[in-house]
Write a protein that holds these residues in place. Structure first.
Motif, PDB file in Angstrom:
ATOM      1  N   TYR A 190       0.843  -1.201   0.000  1.00  0.00           N
ATOM      2  CA  TYR A 190       0.000   0.000   0.000  1.00  0.00           C
ATOM      3  C   TYR A 190       0.878   1.251   0.000  1.00  0.00           C
ATOM      4  O   TYR A 190       0.587   2.230  -0.708  1.00  0.00           O
ATOM      5  CB  TYR A 190      -0.902   0.016   1.236  1.00  0.00           C
ATOM      6  N   GLY A 191       1.946   1.220   0.799  1.00  0.00           N
ATOM      7  CA  GLY A 191       2.848   2.363   0.843  1.00  0.00           C
ATOM      8  C   GLY A 191       3.502   2.625  -0.499  1.00  0.00           C
ATOM      9  O   GLY A 191       3.549   3.772  -0.978  1.00  0.00           O
ATOM     10  N   LEU A 192       3.989   1.569  -1.134  1.00  0.00           N
ATOM     11  CA  LEU A 192       4.624   1.710  -2.448  1.00  0.00           C
ATOM     12  C   LEU A 192       3.621   2.213  -3.480  1.00  0.00           C
ATOM     13  O   LEU A 192       3.938   3.077  -4.306  1.00  0.00           O
ATOM     14  CB  LEU A 192       5.209   0.362  -2.892  1.00  0.00           C
ATOM     15  N   ALA A 193       2.393   1.664  -3.438  1.00  0.00           N
ATOM     16  CA  ALA A 193       1.376   2.064  -4.406  1.00  0.00           C
ATOM     17  C   ALA A 193       0.967   3.522  -4.214  1.00  0.00           C
ATOM     18  O   ALA A 193       0.747   4.251  -5.184  1.00  0.00           O
ATOM     19  CB  ALA A 193       0.156   1.155  -4.273  1.00  0.00           C
ATOM     20  N   THR A 194       0.912   3.965  -2.967  1.00  0.00           N
ATOM     21  CA  THR A 194       0.530   5.344  -2.680  1.00  0.00           C
ATOM     22  C   THR A 194       1.557   6.329  -3.232  1.00  0.00           C
ATOM     23  O   THR A 194       1.221   7.435  -3.651  1.00  0.00           O
ATOM     24  CB  THR A 194       0.390   5.552  -1.156  1.00  0.00           C
ATOM     25  N   GLY A 195       2.804   5.900  -3.261  1.00  0.00           N
ATOM     26  CA  GLY A 195       3.870   6.803  -3.696  1.00  0.00           C
ATOM     27  C   GLY A 195       3.802   7.182  -5.157  1.00  0.00           C
ATOM     28  O   GLY A 195       4.256   8.267  -5.534  1.00  0.00           O
ATOM     29  N   GLY A 196       3.271   6.294  -6.000  1.00  0.00           N
ATOM     30  CA  GLY A 196       3.211   6.613  -7.425  1.00  0.00           C
ATOM     31  C   GLY A 196       4.596   6.836  -8.018  1.00  0.00           C
ATOM     32  O   GLY A 196       5.574   6.175  -7.639  1.00  0.00           O
ATOM     33  N   TRP A 197       4.698   7.781  -8.929  1.00  0.00           N
ATOM     34  CA  TRP A 197       5.970   8.045  -9.597  1.00  0.00           C
ATOM     35  C   TRP A 197       6.936   8.858  -8.729  1.00  0.00           C
ATOM     36  O   TRP A 197       8.111   8.546  -8.654  1.00  0.00           O
ATOM     37  CB  TRP A 197       5.721   8.810 -10.906  1.00  0.00           C
ATOM     38  N   LEU A 198       6.424   9.918  -8.082  1.00  0.00           N
ATOM     39  CA  LEU A 198       7.303  10.858  -7.387  1.00  0.00           C
ATOM     40  C   LEU A 198       7.108  10.883  -5.874  1.00  0.00           C
ATOM     41  O   LEU A 198       7.847  11.557  -5.169  1.00  0.00           O
ATOM     42  CB  LEU A 198       7.099  12.268  -7.951  1.00  0.00           C
ATOM     43  N   GLY A 199       6.121  10.152  -5.356  1.00  0.00           N
ATOM     44  CA  GLY A 199       5.934  10.062  -3.919  1.00  0.00           C
ATOM     45  C   GLY A 199       5.068  11.166  -3.339  1.00  0.00           C
ATOM     46  O   GLY A 199       4.740  12.145  -4.011  1.00  0.00           O
ATOM     47  N   VAL A 200       4.737  11.008  -2.076  1.00  0.00           N
ATOM     48  CA  VAL A 200       3.889  11.984  -1.384  1.00  0.00           C
ATOM     49  C   VAL A 200       4.716  13.093  -0.747  1.00  0.00           C
ATOM     50  O   VAL A 200       4.172  14.025  -0.175  1.00  0.00           O
ATOM     51  CB  VAL A 200       3.031  11.286  -0.311  1.00  0.00           C
ATOM     52  N   GLY A 201       6.031  12.989  -0.821  1.00  0.00           N
ATOM     53  CA  GLY A 201       6.907  14.012  -0.251  1.00  0.00           C
ATOM     54  C   GLY A 201       7.736  13.477   0.903  1.00  0.00           C
ATOM     55  O   GLY A 201       7.258  12.655   1.689  1.00  0.00           O
ATOM     56  N   LEU A 202       8.952  13.941   1.009  1.00  0.00           N
ATOM     57  CA  LEU A 202       9.864  13.466   2.045  1.00  0.00           C
ATOM     58  C   LEU A 202       9.305  13.784   3.433  1.00  0.00           C
ATOM     59  O   LEU A 202       8.959  14.921   3.735  1.00  0.00           O
ATOM     60  CB  LEU A 202      11.234  14.123   1.866  1.00  0.00           C
ATOM     61  N   ILE A 224      10.376   4.650   1.713  1.00  0.00           N
ATOM     62  CA  ILE A 224      11.059   5.421   0.667  1.00  0.00           C
ATOM     63  C   ILE A 224      10.187   5.474  -0.577  1.00  0.00           C
ATOM     64  O   ILE A 224      10.039   6.526  -1.214  1.00  0.00           O
ATOM     65  CB  ILE A 224      12.435   4.793   0.349  1.00  0.00           C
ATOM     66  N   GLY A 225       9.581   4.329  -0.936  1.00  0.00           N
ATOM     67  CA  GLY A 225       8.709   4.297  -2.102  1.00  0.00           C
ATOM     68  C   GLY A 225       7.482   5.171  -1.931  1.00  0.00           C
ATOM     69  O   GLY A 225       7.006   5.792  -2.890  1.00  0.00           O
ATOM     70  N   GLU A 226       6.955   5.218  -0.712  1.00  0.00           N
ATOM     71  CA  GLU A 226       5.780   6.054  -0.458  1.00  0.00           C
ATOM     72  C   GLU A 226       6.148   7.535  -0.509  1.00  0.00           C
ATOM     73  O   GLU A 226       5.412   8.342  -1.089  1.00  0.00           O
ATOM     74  CB  GLU A 226       5.191   5.714   0.914  1.00  0.00           C
ATOM     75  N   GLU A 227       7.280   7.905   0.075  1.00  0.00           N
ATOM     76  CA  GLU A 227       7.649   9.310   0.164  1.00  0.00           C
ATOM     77  C   GLU A 227       8.310   9.836  -1.106  1.00  0.00           C
ATOM     78  O   GLU A 227       8.128  10.999  -1.477  1.00  0.00           O
ATOM     79  CB  GLU A 227       8.577   9.528   1.354  1.00  0.00           C
ATOM     80  N   LEU A 228       9.096   8.992  -1.787  1.00  0.00           N
ATOM     81  CA  LEU A 228       9.858   9.435  -2.960  1.00  0.00           C
ATOM     82  C   LEU A 228       9.445   8.737  -4.253  1.00  0.00           C
ATOM     83  O   LEU A 228      10.033   8.989  -5.306  1.00  0.00           O
ATOM     84  CB  LEU A 228      11.361   9.227  -2.716  1.00  0.00           C
ATOM     85  N   GLY A 229       8.449   7.859  -4.177  1.00  0.00           N
ATOM     86  CA  GLY A 229       7.883   7.250  -5.370  1.00  0.00           C
ATOM     87  C   GLY A 229       8.773   6.221  -6.034  1.00  0.00           C
ATOM     88  O   GLY A 229       9.806   5.808  -5.504  1.00  0.00           O
ATOM     89  N   LEU A 230       8.342   5.807  -7.222  1.00  0.00           N
ATOM     90  CA  LEU A 230       9.097   4.812  -7.983  1.00  0.00           C
ATOM     91  C   LEU A 230      10.506   5.307  -8.290  1.00  0.00           C
ATOM     92  O   LEU A 230      11.465   4.536  -8.259  1.00  0.00           O
ATOM     93  CB  LEU A 230       8.364   4.482  -9.286  1.00  0.00           C
ATOM     94  N   ILE A 231      10.632   6.600  -8.576  1.00  0.00           N
ATOM     95  CA  ILE A 231      11.948   7.161  -8.890  1.00  0.00           C
ATOM     96  C   ILE A 231      12.894   6.982  -7.707  1.00  0.00           C
ATOM     97  O   ILE A 231      14.042   6.538  -7.858  1.00  0.00           O
ATOM     98  CB  ILE A 231      11.830   8.652  -9.257  1.00  0.00           C
ATOM     99  N   GLY A 232      12.424   7.300  -6.503  1.00  0.00           N
ATOM    100  CA  GLY A 232      13.258   7.146  -5.316  1.00  0.00           C
ATOM    101  C   GLY A 232      13.632   5.708  -5.058  1.00  0.00           C
ATOM    102  O   GLY A 232      14.770   5.402  -4.675  1.00  0.00           O
ATOM    103  N   THR A 233      12.675   4.790  -5.271  1.00  0.00           N
ATOM    104  CA  THR A 233      12.945   3.366  -5.080  1.00  0.00           C
ATOM    105  C   THR A 233      14.011   2.879  -6.052  1.00  0.00           C
ATOM    106  O   THR A 233      14.928   2.141  -5.678  1.00  0.00           O
ATOM    107  CB  THR A 233      11.659   2.544  -5.276  1.00  0.00           C
ATOM    108  N   LEU A 234      13.898   3.293  -7.307  1.00  0.00           N
ATOM    109  CA  LEU A 234      14.884   2.880  -8.311  1.00  0.00           C
ATOM    110  C   LEU A 234      16.260   3.452  -8.002  1.00  0.00           C
ATOM    111  O   LEU A 234      17.279   2.798  -8.245  1.00  0.00           O
ATOM    112  CB  LEU A 234      14.429   3.317  -9.710  1.00  0.00           C
TER     113      LEU A 234
END
Length: 270
Positions: A190-202, A224-234
Protein backbone atom coordinates in the motif's frame (compact mmCIF):
# COMPACT_ATOMS: atom_id res chain seq x y z
CA UNK A 1 20.76 10.27 11.41
CA UNK A 2 22.09 8.54 14.53
CA UNK A 3 22.88 5.42 12.50
CA UNK A 4 24.53 7.58 9.82
CA UNK A 5 26.79 9.35 12.32
CA UNK A 6 27.82 6.04 13.91
CA UNK A 7 28.49 4.55 10.47
CA UNK A 8 30.64 7.47 9.31
CA UNK A 9 32.72 7.43 12.49
CA UNK A 10 33.15 3.64 12.38
CA UNK A 11 33.97 3.78 8.67
CA UNK A 12 36.61 6.46 9.23
CA UNK A 13 38.26 4.43 11.99
CA UNK A 14 38.14 1.22 9.93
CA UNK A 15 39.71 2.98 6.93
CA UNK A 16 42.73 3.86 9.09
CA UNK A 17 43.39 0.28 10.25
CA UNK A 18 46.21 -1.32 8.20
CA UNK A 19 45.10 -4.56 6.48
CA UNK A 20 47.88 -6.50 8.19
CA UNK A 21 46.58 -5.41 11.60
CA UNK A 22 43.02 -6.20 10.59
CA UNK A 23 44.16 -9.68 9.61
CA UNK A 24 45.55 -10.31 13.09
CA UNK A 25 42.20 -9.31 14.60
CA UNK A 26 40.38 -12.17 12.85
CA UNK A 27 40.33 -14.55 15.81
CA UNK A 28 39.59 -11.69 18.21
CA UNK A 29 36.53 -10.73 16.17
CA UNK A 30 35.42 -14.34 15.98
CA UNK A 31 35.82 -14.84 19.73
CA UNK A 32 33.99 -11.61 20.55
CA UNK A 33 31.12 -12.53 18.24
CA UNK A 34 30.88 -15.98 19.80
CA UNK A 35 30.84 -14.63 23.35
CA UNK A 36 28.18 -12.03 22.52
CA UNK A 37 26.02 -14.67 20.83
CA UNK A 38 26.27 -16.81 23.96
CA UNK A 39 25.25 -13.84 26.13
CA UNK A 40 21.86 -13.71 24.39
CA UNK A 41 20.99 -16.91 26.31
CA UNK A 42 21.76 -15.35 29.70
CA UNK A 43 18.57 -14.41 31.61
CA UNK A 44 18.33 -10.67 32.07
CA UNK A 45 20.74 -9.96 29.20
CA UNK A 46 19.10 -11.80 26.32
CA UNK A 47 16.14 -10.03 24.74
CA UNK A 48 13.62 -11.46 22.31
CA UNK A 49 12.01 -9.64 19.37
CA UNK A 50 9.41 -11.30 17.15
CA UNK A 51 10.07 -14.73 18.65
CA UNK A 52 13.84 -14.52 18.08
CA UNK A 53 16.02 -14.29 21.19
CA UNK A 54 18.80 -12.50 19.32
CA UNK A 55 19.40 -9.23 21.18
CA UNK A 56 21.43 -8.20 24.23
CA UNK A 57 19.81 -5.66 26.52
CA UNK A 58 22.70 -3.52 27.80
CA UNK A 59 20.77 -1.23 30.10
CA UNK A 60 18.82 -3.78 32.09
CA UNK A 61 15.14 -4.60 31.93
CA UNK A 62 13.11 -1.93 30.15
CA UNK A 63 16.15 -0.32 28.54
CA UNK A 64 16.19 0.49 24.82
CA UNK A 65 19.99 0.18 24.59
CA UNK A 66 20.36 -3.10 22.71
CA UNK A 67 22.77 -4.74 20.30
CA UNK A 68 22.29 -7.64 17.91
CA UNK A 69 25.42 -9.85 18.07
CA UNK A 70 24.50 -11.72 14.88
CA UNK A 71 25.30 -8.58 12.88
CA UNK A 72 28.83 -8.55 14.34
CA UNK A 73 29.03 -12.29 13.61
CA UNK A 74 28.53 -11.61 9.88
CA UNK A 75 31.49 -9.24 9.74
CA UNK A 76 33.56 -11.44 12.05
CA UNK A 77 32.93 -14.49 9.85
CA UNK A 78 34.19 -12.63 6.78
CA UNK A 79 37.31 -11.12 8.43
CA UNK A 80 38.22 -14.22 10.42
CA UNK A 81 37.46 -16.60 7.53
CA UNK A 82 39.52 -14.55 5.08
CA UNK A 83 42.46 -14.50 7.51
CA UNK A 84 42.29 -18.27 8.13
CA UNK A 85 42.03 -19.09 4.42
CA UNK A 86 44.78 -16.62 3.50
CA UNK A 87 47.11 -18.25 6.05
CA UNK A 88 46.48 -21.63 4.40
CA UNK A 89 46.50 -20.34 0.82
CA UNK A 90 49.21 -22.74 -0.41
CA UNK A 91 47.30 -25.74 0.98
CA UNK A 92 43.83 -24.89 -0.29
CA UNK A 93 44.05 -27.35 -3.17
CA UNK A 94 43.52 -30.06 -0.53
CA UNK A 95 39.87 -30.29 0.61
CA UNK A 96 40.79 -31.02 4.24
CA UNK A 97 42.75 -27.77 4.51
CA UNK A 98 40.00 -25.93 2.66
CA UNK A 99 37.34 -27.13 5.08
CA UNK A 100 39.19 -27.29 8.42
CA UNK A 101 39.04 -25.16 10.55
CA UNK A 102 36.94 -22.75 8.49
CA UNK A 103 33.74 -24.78 8.04
CA UNK A 104 33.41 -26.29 11.56
CA UNK A 105 34.02 -22.95 13.27
CA UNK A 106 31.63 -21.22 10.86
CA UNK A 107 28.97 -23.81 11.62
CA UNK A 108 29.49 -23.13 15.33
CA UNK A 109 28.50 -19.47 14.88
CA UNK A 110 25.62 -20.49 12.63
CA UNK A 111 24.44 -23.02 15.22
CA UNK A 112 24.33 -20.35 17.93
CA UNK A 113 22.18 -18.16 15.70
CA UNK A 114 19.88 -21.10 14.94
CA UNK A 115 19.45 -21.63 18.69
CA UNK A 116 18.34 -18.00 18.87
CA UNK A 117 15.55 -19.06 16.45
CA UNK A 118 16.79 -16.53 13.88
CA UNK A 119 16.75 -18.73 10.78
CA UNK A 120 17.01 -15.82 8.33
CA UNK A 121 20.30 -14.59 9.77
CA UNK A 122 21.59 -18.17 10.02
CA UNK A 123 20.94 -18.64 6.29
CA UNK A 124 22.83 -15.40 5.54
CA UNK A 125 25.80 -16.65 7.58
CA UNK A 126 25.66 -19.96 5.70
CA UNK A 127 25.63 -18.07 2.40
CA UNK A 128 28.66 -16.04 3.53
CA UNK A 129 30.52 -19.23 4.36
CA UNK A 130 29.79 -20.59 0.87
CA UNK A 131 30.64 -17.26 -0.78
CA UNK A 132 34.10 -17.19 0.80
CA UNK A 133 34.76 -20.77 -0.26
CA UNK A 134 33.69 -19.92 -3.81
CA UNK A 135 35.98 -16.87 -3.83
CA UNK A 136 39.01 -18.94 -2.82
CA UNK A 137 38.30 -21.42 -5.61
CA UNK A 138 36.78 -24.35 -3.73
CA UNK A 139 35.88 -27.28 -6.04
CA UNK A 140 32.21 -27.80 -6.84
CA UNK A 141 32.11 -31.13 -5.02
CA UNK A 142 32.92 -29.31 -1.78
CA UNK A 143 30.55 -26.43 -2.49
CA UNK A 144 27.81 -28.79 -3.63
CA UNK A 145 28.10 -30.92 -0.50
CA UNK A 146 27.96 -27.90 1.80
CA UNK A 147 25.08 -26.34 -0.15
CA UNK A 148 23.17 -29.59 0.22
CA UNK A 149 23.90 -29.64 3.95
CA UNK A 150 22.70 -26.04 4.36
CA UNK A 151 19.58 -26.70 2.27
CA UNK A 152 18.65 -29.82 4.25
CA UNK A 153 19.20 -28.04 7.55
CA UNK A 154 17.07 -25.07 6.48
CA UNK A 155 14.31 -27.36 5.19
CA UNK A 156 14.19 -29.26 8.50
CA UNK A 157 14.08 -26.05 10.53
CA UNK A 158 11.27 -24.64 8.36
CA UNK A 159 9.09 -27.75 8.23
CA UNK A 160 9.29 -28.29 11.99
CA UNK A 161 8.07 -24.77 12.81
CA UNK A 162 4.46 -23.81 12.09
CA UNK A 163 5.22 -20.08 12.09
CA UNK A 164 7.89 -20.47 9.41
CA UNK A 165 5.61 -22.66 7.30
CA UNK A 166 2.90 -20.00 7.52
CA UNK A 167 5.35 -17.33 6.37
CA UNK A 168 6.43 -19.43 3.39
CA UNK A 169 2.81 -20.10 2.41
CA UNK A 170 2.02 -16.42 2.84
CA UNK A 171 4.89 -15.51 0.54
CA UNK A 172 3.62 -17.93 -2.11
CA UNK A 173 0.10 -16.44 -1.89
CA UNK A 174 0.49 -12.72 -1.03
CA UNK A 175 -3.27 -12.08 -1.00
CA UNK A 176 -4.04 -14.69 1.66
CA UNK A 177 -4.58 -13.86 5.34
CA UNK A 178 -4.47 -10.03 4.91
CA UNK A 179 -4.99 -9.43 8.64
CA UNK A 180 -2.51 -12.09 9.75
CA UNK A 181 0.73 -13.36 8.25
CA UNK A 182 0.49 -11.07 5.19
CA UNK A 183 -0.62 -7.93 7.02
CA UNK A 184 2.79 -6.23 7.00
CA UNK A 185 3.71 -7.14 3.38
CA UNK A 186 0.35 -5.78 2.21
CA UNK A 187 0.84 -2.57 4.20
CA UNK A 188 4.23 -2.23 2.50
CA UNK A 189 2.60 -2.65 -0.90
CA UNK A 190 0.00 0.00 0.00
CA UNK A 191 2.85 2.36 0.84
CA UNK A 192 4.62 1.71 -2.45
CA UNK A 193 1.38 2.06 -4.41
CA UNK A 194 0.53 5.34 -2.68
CA UNK A 195 3.87 6.80 -3.70
CA UNK A 196 3.21 6.61 -7.42
CA UNK A 197 5.97 8.05 -9.60
CA UNK A 198 7.30 10.86 -7.39
CA UNK A 199 5.93 10.06 -3.92
CA UNK A 200 3.89 11.98 -1.38
CA UNK A 201 6.91 14.01 -0.25
CA UNK A 202 9.86 13.47 2.04
CA UNK A 203 8.70 12.91 5.62
CA UNK A 204 5.02 12.70 4.65
CA UNK A 205 4.56 8.94 4.83
CA UNK A 206 1.37 7.79 6.51
CA UNK A 207 2.29 4.11 6.74
CA UNK A 208 5.13 4.73 9.18
CA UNK A 209 2.78 6.06 11.86
CA UNK A 210 1.71 2.67 13.17
CA UNK A 211 0.44 0.82 10.10
CA UNK A 212 3.83 -0.59 9.14
CA UNK A 213 6.02 -2.15 11.84
CA UNK A 214 9.81 -1.70 11.64
CA UNK A 215 9.30 1.13 9.17
CA UNK A 216 12.81 2.47 9.86
CA UNK A 217 14.59 -0.89 9.35
CA UNK A 218 13.04 -3.97 7.71
CA UNK A 219 10.40 -2.02 5.77
CA UNK A 220 12.29 1.19 5.13
CA UNK A 221 12.16 0.67 1.35
CA UNK A 222 8.35 0.77 1.45
CA UNK A 223 8.53 4.14 3.21
CA UNK A 224 11.06 5.42 0.67
CA UNK A 225 8.71 4.30 -2.10
CA UNK A 226 5.78 6.05 -0.46
CA UNK A 227 7.65 9.31 0.16
CA UNK A 228 9.86 9.43 -2.96
CA UNK A 229 7.88 7.25 -5.37
CA UNK A 230 9.10 4.81 -7.98
CA UNK A 231 11.95 7.16 -8.89
CA UNK A 232 13.26 7.15 -5.32
CA UNK A 233 12.95 3.37 -5.08
CA UNK A 234 14.88 2.88 -8.31
CA UNK A 235 17.60 5.25 -7.05
CA UNK A 236 18.05 3.01 -3.99
CA UNK A 237 18.32 -0.09 -6.20
CA UNK A 238 20.84 1.64 -8.47
CA UNK A 239 22.91 2.63 -5.43
CA UNK A 240 23.03 -1.03 -4.37
CA UNK A 241 24.24 -1.96 -7.87
CA UNK A 242 26.95 0.73 -7.61
CA UNK A 243 27.92 -0.57 -4.17
CA UNK A 244 28.22 -4.12 -5.51
CA UNK A 245 30.24 -2.94 -8.52
CA UNK A 246 32.58 -0.95 -6.27
CA UNK A 247 33.04 -3.92 -3.92
CA UNK A 248 33.92 -6.28 -6.76
CA UNK A 249 36.27 -3.67 -8.24
CA UNK A 250 38.08 -3.30 -4.92
CA UNK A 251 38.34 -7.08 -4.57
CA UNK A 252 39.82 -7.51 -8.05
CA UNK A 253 42.35 -4.73 -7.47
CA UNK A 254 43.45 -5.87 -4.01
CA UNK A 255 47.14 -6.61 -3.65
CA UNK A 256 46.74 -9.46 -1.12
CA UNK A 257 44.48 -12.49 -0.94
CA UNK A 258 43.23 -11.45 2.48
CA UNK A 259 41.98 -8.03 1.36
CA UNK A 260 40.57 -9.55 -1.82
CA UNK A 261 38.50 -12.10 0.09
CA UNK A 262 37.40 -9.63 2.77
CA UNK A 263 36.19 -7.23 0.07
CA UNK A 264 34.39 -9.99 -1.81
CA UNK A 265 32.86 -11.39 1.38
CA UNK A 266 31.53 -8.03 2.58
CA UNK A 267 30.14 -7.33 -0.89
CA UNK A 268 28.38 -10.71 -0.88
CA UNK A 269 26.96 -9.94 2.58
CA UNK A 270 25.57 -6.55 1.49
Amino acid sequence: LVFLVVAVVAGFIASRVPPAQLRTLGWVAYGLAGVLLCLTFVPGLGYGVGGNNNWINLGGEGSMVRIQPAELAKLALVVWGSAVLANKRKLLDEPKHLVVPFVPFSLLLIGLVVLQKDLGTAIILGALMLALLWCVGAPWRVLGGLMGLVAIGAAVLVTTNTSRIARILGFLDPTSDPTGINHQPMQALYGLATGGWLGVGLGRSRQKWGSLAESHTDYVLAIIGEELGLIGTLVVLVLFVVLAWAGVRIALRSSTYFTRWVSAGITAWL
